[in-house]
Design a protein around this motif. Structure first.
Motif, PDB file in Angstrom:
ATOM      1  N   ARG A 340       0.836  -1.207   0.000  1.00 13.94           N
ATOM      2  CA  ARG A 340       0.000   0.000   0.000  1.00 13.94           C
ATOM      3  C   ARG A 340       0.877   1.266   0.000  1.00 13.94           C
ATOM      4  O   ARG A 340       0.635   2.208  -0.762  1.00 13.94           O
ATOM      5  N   ARG A 341       1.880   1.255   0.831  1.00 17.35           N
ATOM      6  CA  ARG A 341       2.762   2.415   0.959  1.00 17.35           C
ATOM      7  C   ARG A 341       3.539   2.673  -0.341  1.00 17.35           C
ATOM      8  O   ARG A 341       3.680   3.827  -0.783  1.00 17.35           O
ATOM      9  N   GLU A 344       1.148   4.000  -3.173  1.00 13.38           N
ATOM     10  CA  GLU A 344       0.786   5.399  -2.940  1.00 13.38           C
ATOM     11  C   GLU A 344       1.984   6.323  -3.161  1.00 13.38           C
ATOM     12  O   GLU A 344       1.848   7.415  -3.732  1.00 13.38           O
ATOM     13  N   ALA A 347       2.481   6.898  -6.826  1.00 14.63           N
ATOM     14  CA  ALA A 347       1.447   7.792  -7.354  1.00 14.63           C
ATOM     15  C   ALA A 347       1.731   9.246  -6.986  1.00 14.63           C
ATOM     16  O   ALA A 347       1.609  10.158  -7.826  1.00 14.63           O
ATOM     17  N   ILE A 348       2.129   9.467  -5.747  1.00 19.56           N
ATOM     18  CA  ILE A 348       2.436  10.830  -5.311  1.00 19.56           C
ATOM     19  C   ILE A 348       3.616  11.389  -6.102  1.00 19.56           C
ATOM     20  O   ILE A 348       3.612  12.552  -6.533  1.00 19.56           O
ATOM     21  N   ALA A 354      -5.041  13.378  -5.458  1.00 20.12           N
ATOM     22  CA  ALA A 354      -5.440  12.606  -4.280  1.00 20.12           C
ATOM     23  C   ALA A 354      -6.659  11.740  -4.550  1.00 20.12           C
ATOM     24  O   ALA A 354      -6.801  10.654  -3.978  1.00 20.12           O
ATOM     25  N   MET A 357      -5.672   8.201  -6.233  1.00 20.07           N
ATOM     26  CA  MET A 357      -4.667   7.347  -5.611  1.00 20.07           C
ATOM     27  C   MET A 357      -4.937   5.868  -5.930  1.00 20.07           C
ATOM     28  O   MET A 357      -6.070   5.483  -6.206  1.00 20.07           O
ATOM     29  N   PRO A 358      -3.903   5.032  -5.894  1.00 18.50           N
ATOM     30  CA  PRO A 358      -4.080   3.602  -6.207  1.00 18.50           C
ATOM     31  C   PRO A 358      -5.080   2.927  -5.259  1.00 18.50           C
ATOM     32  O   PRO A 358      -5.243   3.343  -4.110  1.00 18.50           O
TER      33      PRO A 358
END
Length: 472
Positions: A340-341, A344, A347-348, A354, A357-358
């Motif tokens: 997850r981290r 994200e 993507a950032i 926002a 986001m995935p």
């Protein structure tokens, strides 16, 4: 058993003490009074295999061979084991078992093709023997005269060939042979034998479906669970067994990398999810290698990636399918958090808004715990096998990162459970493979072809001796 989330037997791992498995004597409350007897049963082995067992199994072999070839010629995919389950049920009824069909309910509410066959023989322990029934979307290339030429449609609606490339045809044949031996040797055991024909092992939702359909409430909670799985790196005529971890857990994860679509000639006008997904795939491989204790085995594989419809259009999203294998729940959760981290973070870094986001989704159905062989029960099973087959035909084996859903029947290790490897390859070829390092075709290979006669003979002989010893 599964390969990409299924049953391939990868290179053997170095055995480690980082996964200690302690005997868990917890049982449902109504069985507490039986615990002293269970402990004694696990710790000791007193019954001798029937004197005529080997000759009886040999007499069965021609009909079992016909059965095996019939199963092999007529494979059915997960969730579609209609003919297979009907044949298994009919054969078990002919042997005098009380058979119930269509046991199992999937998460979508559809009924499964699971079967349960019960043979009661007075008071005593309750033993569950499990065999899986489904086949794989694989085009067979063995060239055998009984090869599968079946074609079907997979869950995505795509045409596919179908093959028993994981040996479930062997498993069902061994179950039927054992069922006949147990019915003919009722004078040598007492208790209740429960035979389970499990659907959908390859999609790891068959055992869960049967338990959701109140398997134990309807047919009784077993005192022991026993299963086998054929193995291409154990020679036919032998079995392999180990206490503790045998197979890893399997967790299926979907990652949707979202972007902003635009014309392929104007990438600056959008946010390219394909490029972001490509970077995520590379970074995901560093999660295990750089964030997980190297003494804790784990595998994270991106098995599918789909995105884009036309070469000059930057798409809106890319979908990736991941499979995660561990022996530890804590390590599993740590890796999921890192996925997850990482998604994200990518993507950032690409400036994705926002609200785009995935999306990371952990499957609630394609998920199974590790297969943990209860140590005292495994020790007992090993002793029975050595007495029946001879010590030279019982091998030590190491854990692998393939997965199975048989562990669900243990109810989180409350019920002593063992799965053993059933050798399925020519011993000379196994020896040559170990010498040269060239692997033999194994589960999930289109060339996988068990040496069926010694495999079936050994499976029925060993499983029957084990069942008779347990049911005392």
């Amino acid at each position: 058993m599964r390969k990409n989330a299924q049953c391939a037997i990868p290179a053997l791992l170095r055995e480690s003490s980082v996964f200690p498995v302690k005997y868990n004597p917890r049982m449902p409350a109504f069985r507490f009074a039986f615990l002293p007897l269970l402990s004694l049963a696990v710790a000791t082995a007193s019954a001798q295999p029937p004197a005529d067992l080997k000759s009886s199994v040999e007499a069965q072999l021609p009909s079992l061979t016909d059965t095996y070839k019939d199963f092999h010629r007529n494979p059915e995919l997960s969730h579609h084991e209609e003919r297979t389950s009907a044949k298994l049920a009919a054969d078990l009824r002919q042997l005098g078992y009380t058979v119930t069909e269509h046991v199992g309910v999937y998460q979508d509410g559809s009924k499964a093709f699971g079967i349960v066959a019960v043979l009661e023989n007075g008071k005593g322990p309750r033993l569950l023997l499990r065999a899986d029934m489904d086949a794989l979307p694989v085009e067979e290339k063995t060239g055998l005269d009984y090869a599968s030429h079946v074609h079907s449609v997979n869950a995505e609606g795509q045409p596919t060939s179908v093959m028993h490339a994981c040996g479930h045809d062997i498993h069902m044949t061994v179950l039927l042979g054992t069922a006949k031996e147990m019915a003919e040797h009722k004078s040598q055991w007492h208790g209740t034998l429960v035979l389970v024909g499990q659907p959908s092992e390859e999609t790891i939702d068959g055992a869960r479906a049967m338990l959701a359909d109140h398997l134990y409430e309807r047919f009784g909670t077993p005192d022991f669970v026993l299963a086998e799985h054929d193995n291409a790196i154990v020679p036919a005529g032998s079995i392999g067994i180990k206490p503790g971890p045998l197979l890893a857990s399997s967790t299926s994860i979907d990652v949707v990398m979202r972007g902003i679509g635009t014309h392929g000639s104007r990438p600056e006008g959008g946010k390219d999810p394909i490029l972001a997904a490509a970077e995520f795939v590379l970074l995901a491989q560093s999660i295990v290698s750089r964030q997980i204790d190297p003494q804790q085995p784990a595998v994270l594989t991106v098995g599918t990636i789909h995105g884009g419809l036309k070469r000059n259009i930057i798409s809106e999203e890319v979908t990736m399918g991941l499979t995660l294998r561990t022996y530890s729940t804590a390590i599993r959760d740590q890796i999921i958090a890192a996925i997850r981290r990482t998604a994200e973070g990518v993507a950032i870094s690409y400036g994705i808004p926002a609200d785009r986001m995935p999306i990371v989704t952990v499957s609630k159905s394609e998920i199974t715990p590790p297969t943990l062989n209860d140590p005292p029960f495994a020790s007992r099973i090993r002793g029975i096998a050595e007495k029946t087959l001879g010590p030279d035909h019982v091998q030590d084996v190491l854990p692998v990162m393939g997965s199975e859903d048989v562990g669900l029947f243990s109810l989180d290790a409350k019920i002593p459970t063992v799965m053993f490897w059933l050798g399925a390859s020519d011993p000379a070829k196994v020896a040559e493979s170990l010498k040269t390092g060239v692997q033999l075709p194994g589960p999930h290979s289109p060339l996988f072809a068990p040496v069926y006669e010694p495999t079936i003979r050994t499976g029925v002989t060993a499983m029957t001796a084990m069942a008779i010893d347990i049911l005392q």
